[in-house]
Scaffold this active site. Structure first.
Site, mmCIF file in Angstrom:
data_model
loop_
_atom_site.group_PDB
_atom_site.id
_atom_site.type_symbol
_atom_site.label_atom_id
_atom_site.label_comp_id
_atom_site.label_asym_id
_atom_site.label_seq_id
_atom_site.Cartn_x
_atom_site.Cartn_y
_atom_site.Cartn_z
ATOM 1 N N ARG A 162 0.835 -1.207 0.000
ATOM 2 C CA ARG A 162 0.000 0.000 0.000
ATOM 3 C C ARG A 162 0.878 1.269 0.000
ATOM 4 N NH1 ARG A 162 -3.181 -3.605 -0.687
ATOM 5 N NH2 ARG A 162 -5.295 -3.755 0.150
ATOM 6 N N SER A 238 -10.877 -0.759 2.771
ATOM 7 C CA SER A 238 -10.164 -0.859 4.050
ATOM 8 C C SER A 238 -9.863 0.541 4.553
ATOM 9 C CB SER A 238 -8.832 -1.583 3.873
ATOM 10 O OG SER A 238 -9.023 -2.842 3.299
ATOM 11 N N GLU A 334 -5.548 3.909 6.134
ATOM 12 C CA GLU A 334 -5.097 3.691 4.762
ATOM 13 C C GLU A 334 -5.645 4.811 3.879
ATOM 14 O OE1 GLU A 334 -6.817 1.507 1.519
ATOM 15 O OE2 GLU A 334 -5.702 -0.230 2.220
HETATM 16 N N1 EPU Z 1 -10.877 -10.684 10.058
HETATM 17 C C1 EPU Z 1 -11.616 -10.735 11.221
HETATM 18 N N2 EPU Z 1 -12.649 -9.862 11.371
HETATM 19 C C2 EPU Z 1 -12.981 -8.958 10.439
HETATM 20 C C3 EPU Z 1 -12.221 -8.890 9.242
HETATM 21 C C4 EPU Z 1 -11.166 -9.775 9.076
HETATM 22 O O1 EPU Z 1 -11.348 -11.543 12.101
HETATM 23 O O2 EPU Z 1 -13.941 -8.229 10.653
HETATM 24 C C5 EPU Z 1 -9.808 -11.665 9.842
HETATM 25 C C6 EPU Z 1 -10.234 -12.679 8.775
HETATM 26 O O3 EPU Z 1 -10.946 -13.728 9.317
HETATM 27 C C7 EPU Z 1 -8.917 -13.136 8.213
HETATM 28 C C8 EPU Z 1 -8.033 -11.904 8.336
HETATM 29 O O4 EPU Z 1 -8.668 -11.039 9.271
HETATM 30 O O5 EPU Z 1 -8.349 -14.151 8.994
HETATM 31 C C9 EPU Z 1 -7.816 -11.195 7.030
HETATM 32 O O6 EPU Z 1 -9.062 -10.784 6.472
HETATM 33 P P1 EPU Z 1 -9.285 -10.661 4.873
HETATM 34 O O7 EPU Z 1 -8.764 -11.859 4.203
HETATM 35 O O8 EPU Z 1 -10.682 -10.244 4.653
HETATM 36 O O9 EPU Z 1 -8.279 -9.520 4.408
HETATM 37 P P2 EPU Z 1 -7.858 -8.157 5.098
HETATM 38 O O10 EPU Z 1 -6.456 -8.294 5.630
HETATM 39 O O11 EPU Z 1 -8.889 -7.712 6.027
HETATM 40 C C10 EPU Z 1 -6.750 -7.186 2.891
HETATM 41 C C11 EPU Z 1 -6.801 -5.889 2.110
HETATM 42 C C12 EPU Z 1 -8.103 -5.811 1.303
HETATM 43 C C13 EPU Z 1 -8.122 -6.990 0.342
HETATM 44 C C14 EPU Z 1 -8.017 -8.298 1.173
HETATM 45 C C15 EPU Z 1 -7.921 -9.527 0.325
HETATM 46 C C16 EPU Z 1 -5.516 -4.305 3.444
HETATM 47 C C17 EPU Z 1 -5.561 -3.112 4.334
HETATM 48 N N3 EPU Z 1 -6.699 -4.756 3.019
HETATM 49 O O12 EPU Z 1 -7.827 -7.151 3.828
HETATM 50 O O13 EPU Z 1 -8.071 -4.604 0.539
HETATM 51 O O14 EPU Z 1 -9.296 -6.999 -0.436
HETATM 52 O O15 EPU Z 1 -6.824 -8.268 1.996
HETATM 53 O O16 EPU Z 1 -6.665 -9.604 -0.268
HETATM 54 O O17 EPU Z 1 -4.427 -4.795 3.135
HETATM 55 C C18 EPU Z 1 -8.782 -2.321 0.382
HETATM 56 O O18 EPU Z 1 -7.593 -2.014 0.373
HETATM 57 O O19 EPU Z 1 -9.707 -1.453 0.309
HETATM 58 C C19 EPU Z 1 -9.154 -3.730 0.528
HETATM 59 C C20 EPU Z 1 -10.424 -4.106 0.644
#
Ligand code: EPU
Length: 338
Positions: A162, A238, A334
């Site tokens: 990012r 995010s 972000e």
């Molecule tokens: N999780 C929770 N509770 C929540 C959300 C997530 O426990 O409310 C846990 C999930 O269960 C999982 C972990 O957190 O174990 C990661 O969650 P997820 O795979 O949904 O990905 P993320 O880390 O929350 C990142 C990016 C997203 C992107 C996804 C998929 C960042 C800041 N965000 O989210 O990007 O779509 O990975 O690759 O790196 C964006 O930038 O706007 C965005 C949506």
């Protein structure tokens, strides 16, 4: 080109915040862009693209320059690859759909990311195991002070998680006008399907040898199930970055929270999902007036209708404070706050 006054920006930011631009001008060509810049060389500007990564907390007094440059052109092509130059004002997801229709591979995992092509390099957009930098060749940008157009190679962009030069040394100095991407053609695609949720979707649909459309469809289904559509519920994806902590802090964290998900970035750096931290801090699905935390993904703050940017910002600050108190971890926004 016409300068409008006191224009509402509600339709121009995906949070749907009703702030006003004192002055607003739309540019549709690079030469018009240069003209506007040369007329106001020393005045501060507010550059507006897809409005998908910003939170407006006040009216904007600087001239708002709405960058609406359109067009997709082929730079070169051989039997395995195609190189496309895409103008900054093209909508990112519509561009991804164009690639799927033409069977050009490399951006299918980045389906449904809000925003425009021109802002994609600034934060090196990424999802489901793919980042923009994986297909990026170069971008063109006009230097605000001189109005000279310059090419930035992939190395020059200094991409990170990012992050890019446009968030650091080059911040506020350039306007990206086009992005050049190198994509694969049929028979030469390399799929990125290691992300668990994609594998589950493909398995459920009994797809063993996916096409890029299958992957795009899977990503769209995953995103729709977790992330709100900005047209229905204002949001900016995010809101926070996933924090990266050092090995020592991680060791202590892991002892206290053995169940927490994490990704090892390097032997000394560990990324903890901010969504998990926020959910554990009790904020998932909560709201303060019309400012809220999404019920399916705690990383996303939402506008239930009439929230002001400041109300959303106050909620963000409260979340940041609680996460710091509970876990000792600082989570950084972000999105850009204005
Ligand atoms: N999780 C929770 N509770 C929540 C959300 C997530 O426990 O409310 C846990 C999930 O269960 C999982 C972990 O957190 O174990 C990661 O969650 P997820 O795979 O949904 O990905 P993320 O880390 O929350 C990142 C990016 C997203 C992107 C996804 C998929 C960042 C800041 N965000 O989210 O990007 O779509 O990975 O690759 O790196 C964006 O930038 O706007 C965005 C949506």
């Amino acid at each position: 080109m016409q300068i409008e006054e006191n224009k509402s920006l509600k339709e121009f930011n995906t949070f749907g915040i009703d702030c006003k631009a004192r002055y607003f001008v739309e540019v549709t060509t690079t030469s018009d862009l240069r003209k506007v810049l040369s007329m106001r060389p020393n005045e501060p500007l507010f550059i507006l693209g897809g409005g998908s990564n910003m939170l407006l907390t006040q009216d904007i007094n600087d001239l708002v320059l709405y960058l609406n440059l359109k067009g997709i052109s082929k730079v070169s092509e051989d039997k395995d690859h195609v190189t496309l130059k895409v103008m900054a004002g093209e909508n990112w997801h519509e561009f991804v759909m164009y690639c799927i229709d033409h069977d050009y591979g490399g951006v299918e995992n980045l389906s449904l990311i809000p925003g425009n092509v021109g802002t994609a390099p600034i934060q090196n957009i990424g999802a489901y195991g793919v980042e923009l930098k994986d297909v990026f060749e170069s971008c063109n940008a006009v230097e605000i002070a001189t109005q000279v157009e310059k090419e930035f190679s992939k190395t020059a962009c200094q991409f990170g998680y990012r992050n890019s030069i446009f968030k650091n040394e080059a911040k506020g100095k350039y306007i990206i006008t086009s992005v050049t991407l190198r994509l694969t053609k049929q028979g030469n695609h390399s799929f990125s399907t290691s992300y668990g949720a994609i594998q589950e979707k493909l398995a459920a649909a009994q797809i063993e040898t996916p096409t890029i459309k299958d992957i795009s469809d899977a990503v769209i289904a995953i995103r729709r199930s977790k992330l709100p559509d900005p047209k229905e519920l204002g949001n900016s994806g995010s809101f926070f970055k996933n924090p990266i902590i050092d090995a020592e802090a991680f060791k202590g964290f892991r002892i206290t929270y053995p169940e927490a998900p994490f990704y090892e970035v390097s032997p000394t750096e560990f990324k903890i999902p901010a969504g998990w931290l926020i959910e554990q801090a009790g904020f998932k699905g909560q709201r303060m007036g019309d400012a809220g935390v999404h019920k399916n993904q705690a990383l996303v703050l939402v506008n239930h209708g009439g929230a002001s940017g400041n109300e959303i910002w106050q909620l963000a600050l409260q979340i940041q404070k609680s996460v710091k108190e509970k876990f000792g971890i600082y989570i950084e926004p972000e999105v850009n706050i204005f």
